[in-house]
Motif scaffolding. Sequence first.
Motif, PDB file in Angstrom:
ATOM      1  N   SER A  49       0.835  -1.193   0.000  1.00 56.90           N
ATOM      2  CA  SER A  49       0.000   0.000   0.000  1.00 56.90           C
ATOM      3  C   SER A  49       0.868   1.241   0.000  1.00 56.90           C
ATOM      4  N   ILE A  70      -4.358   2.247   4.938  1.00 54.79           N
ATOM      5  CA  ILE A  70      -3.164   3.051   5.165  1.00 54.79           C
ATOM      6  C   ILE A  70      -3.597   4.471   5.532  1.00 54.79           C
ATOM      7  N   LEU A  81      -0.403   1.305   8.997  1.00 49.11           N
ATOM      8  CA  LEU A  81      -1.086   0.304   8.202  1.00 49.11           C
ATOM      9  C   LEU A  81      -1.951  -0.520   9.145  1.00 49.11           C
TER      10      LEU A  81
END
Length: 127
Positions: A49, A70, A81
């Motif tokens: 991410s 995120i 995260l």
Amino acid sequence: QVQLVESGGGTVQAGGSLRLSCAASGRTFSNYVMGWFRQAPGKERDFVSAINWSGKNTYYADSAKGRFTISRDNAKNTVYLQMNSLKPEDTAVYYCAADLAYPGGSWSMYSGYLELWGQGTLVTVSE
């Protein structure tokens, strides 16, 4: 000294949650794209991410969509995260990264060019 330090890893049962943090220091990171990769044993490092400087744009690997979120706090130079509904296949070392040049949507292709990396934090998901 510029560095990224990850924390929050650990062992969790399948279906559980963990929240990883990445604290950046040594400069102001509010203009940086920041994000996460992971590397499972015996496998290549994979994009997870990324988030742009404002937090407005986020990017996820297919494996993370719907389960991981995120976020960032620029005042704290920290990216997070949140990982929910964890699966054994999420077991890996999770690495934080930061870069000024490459937009988050390109990180899966240009991971080798990203400027800064942390040392990683281990996430183990048991059956």
